[in-house]
Scaffold this motif. Structure first.
Motif, PDB file in Angstrom:
ATOM      1  N   GLY A   1       5.444  56.853  38.549  1.00 26.15           N
ATOM      2  CA  GLY A   1       6.220  58.152  39.029  1.00 26.15           C
ATOM      3  C   GLY A   1       6.835  58.149  38.208  1.00 26.15           C
ATOM      4  N   ILE A   2       6.962  57.909  37.036  1.00 23.35           N
ATOM      5  CA  ILE A   2       7.602  58.381  35.801  1.00 23.35           C
ATOM      6  C   ILE A   2       7.804  59.649  35.395  1.00 23.35           C
ATOM      7  CG2 ILE A   2       8.999  56.873  34.116  1.00 23.35           C
ATOM      8  CD1 ILE A   2      10.206  56.158  36.290  1.00 23.35           C
ATOM      9  N   ARG A   3       8.281  60.282  35.106  1.00 23.93           N
ATOM     10  CA  ARG A   3       7.990  61.830  34.001  1.00 23.93           C
ATOM     11  C   ARG A   3       8.386  61.631  32.642  1.00 23.93           C
ATOM     12  NH1 ARG A   3       9.821  66.856  32.889  1.00 23.93           N
ATOM     13  NH2 ARG A   3      12.204  66.329  33.329  1.00 23.93           N
ATOM     14  N   HIS A   4       7.392  61.772  31.375  1.00 29.14           N
ATOM     15  CA  HIS A   4       7.547  61.515  30.738  1.00 29.14           C
ATOM     16  C   HIS A   4       7.403  62.696  29.615  1.00 29.14           C
ATOM     17  CE1 HIS A   4       3.667  59.757  31.369  1.00 29.14           C
ATOM     18  NE2 HIS A   4       3.773  60.138  30.345  1.00 29.14           N
ATOM     19  N   GLU A   5       7.564  61.962  28.160  1.00 27.80           N
ATOM     20  CA  GLU A   5       7.607  63.257  27.032  1.00 27.80           C
ATOM     21  C   GLU A   5       6.640  62.335  26.140  1.00 27.80           C
ATOM     22  OE1 GLU A   5       9.605  66.087  25.903  1.00 27.80           O
ATOM     23  OE2 GLU A   5       9.910  66.904  28.007  1.00 27.80           O
ATOM     24  N   LEU A   6       5.781  63.075  25.100  1.00 28.73           N
ATOM     25  CA  LEU A   6       5.987  62.049  24.028  1.00 28.73           C
ATOM     26  C   LEU A   6       6.227  62.160  23.061  1.00 28.73           C
ATOM     27  CD1 LEU A   6       1.909  61.613  24.430  1.00 28.73           C
ATOM     28  CD2 LEU A   6       3.149  60.170  25.158  1.00 28.73           C
ATOM     29  N   LEU A   7       7.079  60.964  21.975  1.00 31.21           N
ATOM     30  CA  LEU A   7       7.412  60.776  21.586  1.00 31.21           C
ATOM     31  C   LEU A   7       6.969  60.212  19.902  1.00 31.21           C
ATOM     32  CD1 LEU A   7      10.598  62.307  19.950  1.00 31.21           C
ATOM     33  CD2 LEU A   7      11.481  60.364  20.902  1.00 31.21           C
ATOM     34  N   LEU A   8       5.968  61.319  19.327  1.00 30.91           N
ATOM     35  CA  LEU A   8       5.353  60.331  18.695  1.00 30.91           C
ATOM     36  C   LEU A   8       5.833  60.070  16.620  1.00 30.91           C
ATOM     37  CD1 LEU A   8       2.434  61.084  19.441  1.00 30.91           C
ATOM     38  CD2 LEU A   8       3.502  59.064  20.602  1.00 30.91           C
ATOM     39  N   PRO A   9       4.941  59.303  15.936  1.00 33.92           N
ATOM     40  CA  PRO A   9       5.790  59.424  14.808  1.00 33.92           C
ATOM     41  C   PRO A   9       5.097  61.364  14.174  1.00 33.92           C
ATOM     42  CG  PRO A   9       4.436  57.146  15.347  1.00 33.92           C
ATOM     43  CD  PRO A   9       4.113  58.988  16.503  1.00 33.92           C
ATOM     44  N   ASP A  10       6.366  61.472  13.017  1.00 26.57           N
ATOM     45  CA  ASP A  10       6.102  62.267  12.693  1.00 26.57           C
ATOM     46  C   ASP A  10       3.951  61.477  11.112  1.00 26.57           C
ATOM     47  OD1 ASP A  10       7.969  63.901  13.259  1.00 26.57           O
ATOM     48  OD2 ASP A  10       9.337  62.537  12.224  1.00 26.57           O
ATOM     49  N   ALA A  11       3.801  63.134  10.635  1.00 23.76           N
ATOM     50  CA  ALA A  11       2.737  62.155   9.973  1.00 23.76           C
ATOM     51  C   ALA A  11       3.522  61.461   8.522  1.00 23.76           C
ATOM     52  CB  ALA A  11       2.740  63.665   8.420  1.00 23.76           C
ATOM     53  N   GLU A  12       4.580  62.040   8.068  1.00 26.61           N
ATOM     54  CA  GLU A  12       5.130  61.006   7.183  1.00 26.61           C
ATOM     55  C   GLU A  12       5.771  59.525   7.226  1.00 26.61           C
ATOM     56  OE1 GLU A  12       8.851  63.358   8.225  1.00 26.61           O
ATOM     57  OE2 GLU A  12       6.691  63.261   8.133  1.00 26.61           O
ATOM     58  N   GLU A  13       5.884  59.085   8.739  1.00 26.59           N
ATOM     59  CA  GLU A  13       5.781  58.146   8.952  1.00 26.59           C
ATOM     60  C   GLU A  13       4.963  56.869   8.988  1.00 26.59           C
ATOM     61  OE1 GLU A  13       8.833  57.150  12.385  1.00 26.59           O
ATOM     62  OE2 GLU A  13       8.351  59.539  12.687  1.00 26.59           O
ATOM     63  N   ASP A  14       5.342  55.099   8.250  1.00 26.67           N
ATOM     64  CA  ASP A  14       4.331  54.224   8.173  1.00 26.67           C
ATOM     65  C   ASP A  14       4.105  53.566  10.093  1.00 26.67           C
ATOM     66  OD1 ASP A  14       2.038  53.068   8.076  1.00 26.67           O
ATOM     67  OD2 ASP A  14       2.546  52.056   5.779  1.00 26.67           O
ATOM     68  N   ALA A  15       4.003  54.427  10.750  1.00 25.06           N
ATOM     69  CA  ALA A  15       3.819  53.171  11.498  1.00 25.06           C
ATOM     70  C   ALA A  15       3.712  51.716  12.262  1.00 25.06           C
ATOM     71  CB  ALA A  15       3.383  53.861  13.534  1.00 25.06           C
ATOM     72  N   GLU A  16       2.040  51.778  11.481  1.00 23.63           N
ATOM     73  CA  GLU A  16       1.377  50.468  10.691  1.00 23.63           C
ATOM     74  C   GLU A  16       2.368  49.292  10.405  1.00 23.63           C
ATOM     75  OE1 GLU A  16      -1.825  49.694  12.745  1.00 23.63           O
ATOM     76  OE2 GLU A  16      -1.316  51.923  14.002  1.00 23.63           O
ATOM     77  N   ALA A  17       2.401  50.207   9.233  1.00 20.68           N
ATOM     78  CA  ALA A  17       4.162  49.095   8.604  1.00 20.68           C
ATOM     79  C   ALA A  17       4.567  48.029   9.351  1.00 20.68           C
ATOM     80  CB  ALA A  17       4.441  49.830   7.664  1.00 20.68           C
ATOM     81  N   LEU A  18       5.220  48.799  10.822  1.00 21.65           N
ATOM     82  CA  LEU A  18       6.260  47.439  11.860  1.00 21.65           C
ATOM     83  C   LEU A  18       5.486  46.789  11.875  1.00 21.65           C
ATOM     84  CD1 LEU A  18       8.019  51.600  13.325  1.00 21.65           C
ATOM     85  CD2 LEU A  18       8.604  49.860  11.679  1.00 21.65           C
ATOM     86  N   GLU A  19       3.972  47.116  12.341  1.00 25.92           N
ATOM     87  CA  GLU A  19       3.861  45.411  12.400  1.00 25.92           C
ATOM     88  C   GLU A  19       3.398  44.535  11.345  1.00 25.92           C
ATOM     89  OE1 GLU A  19      -0.020  47.154  15.188  1.00 25.92           O
ATOM     90  OE2 GLU A  19       1.983  49.546  16.363  1.00 25.92           O
ATOM     91  N   VAL A  20       3.483  44.823  10.387  1.00 24.98           N
ATOM     92  CA  VAL A  20       2.491  43.778   9.016  1.00 24.98           C
ATOM     93  C   VAL A  20       3.833  42.618   9.539  1.00 24.98           C
ATOM     94  CG1 VAL A  20       3.468  43.384   7.136  1.00 24.98           C
ATOM     95  CG2 VAL A  20       3.141  45.285   7.713  1.00 24.98           C
ATOM     96  N   LEU A  21       2.812  41.519   9.783  1.00 24.23           N
ATOM     97  CA  LEU A  21       3.168  39.740   9.671  1.00 24.23           C
ATOM     98  C   LEU A  21       4.018  39.587   8.571  1.00 24.23           C
ATOM     99  CD1 LEU A  21      -0.252  38.773  11.352  1.00 24.23           C
ATOM    100  CD2 LEU A  21       1.664  39.106  12.805  1.00 24.23           C
TER     101      LEU A  21
END
Length: 201
Positions: free
Chosen positions: A22-42
């Motif tokens: 029951g938690i109301r939420h809005e999405l806050l997704l990365p901008d097109a220029e953000e490299d979200a996958e780079a944050l997951e590099v080992l």
């Protein structure tokens, strides 16, 4: 305190789990220029526990900056990251079908850990966080079934190359921990953080 949170995740499962409590939420997704996958590099030598906490913290920092950059109203920002660990080996998202097949073959007949970190950034600058660790044991997976699962495309984009809410559930002999944590958002820990932030959960 606002009556909603921002969810900085593209996962439909995390949205579903927040709705479940029951938690109301809005999405806050990365901008097109953000490299979200780079944050997951080992990082070499990093433990699965340190990895999942670091990546979640990095995702939260990026999301908080994104909220400010977009001039959005103040509200808590929730981030989460899930990883699968076989011993000290981190099994992230597979690169391709062959990689997915190799990952699943390594999990077949063995027990592994699923670690999900949650971080909640509050408008006052505080960050609340928690990590859930669950144990999952797979039965032996026949090569034919494994290949059919990979061919379905389901493993792609999933840590450890599987989703517990998919047909892979038929291979899971035992779970010790949190089903929702294995899905990607441990509801017990998430609810604790939200209550600490002032939400009625």
């Amino acid at each position: 305190m606002p009556d909603f949170i921002y969810l900085a995740s593209q996962s439909p499962r995390r949205r579903q789990l927040l709705e479940q409590i029951g938690i109301r939420h809005e999405l806050l997704l990365p901008d097109a220029e953000e490299d979200a996958e780079a944050l997951e590099v080992l990082i070499d030598g990093e433990s699965p526990d340190d990895y999942v906490a670091r990546v979640t913290g990095a995702k939260l920092s990026a999301a908080l900056a994104r909220r400010v950059r977009r001039g959005l109203p103040d509200a808590p920002v929730l981030c989460s990251d899930t990883t699968v660990a076989l011993g000290d080996r981190i099994l992230g998202k597979p690169d391709d079908a062959g990689h997915a097949e190799a990952m699943l073959a390594s999990l077949s007949g063995r027990e592994h850990r699923v670690l999900t970190a949650v971080a909640l950034g509050l408008p006052d600058g505080r960050v609340l966080s928690a990590v859930n660790v669950s144990q999952v044991r797979f039965a032996e997976i026949g090569t034919e079934r494994l290949r059919a699962y990979v061919a379905s495309g389901e493993p792609m984009g999933k840590a450890g190359a599987y989703a517990i809410q998919s047909q892979a559930a038929a291979w899971i002999a035992h779970i010790a921990g949190s089903y929702s944590g294995i899905m990607g958002l441990p509801l017990f820990e998430t609810a604790q953080l939200l209550r600490e932030a002032g939400f009625a959960v």
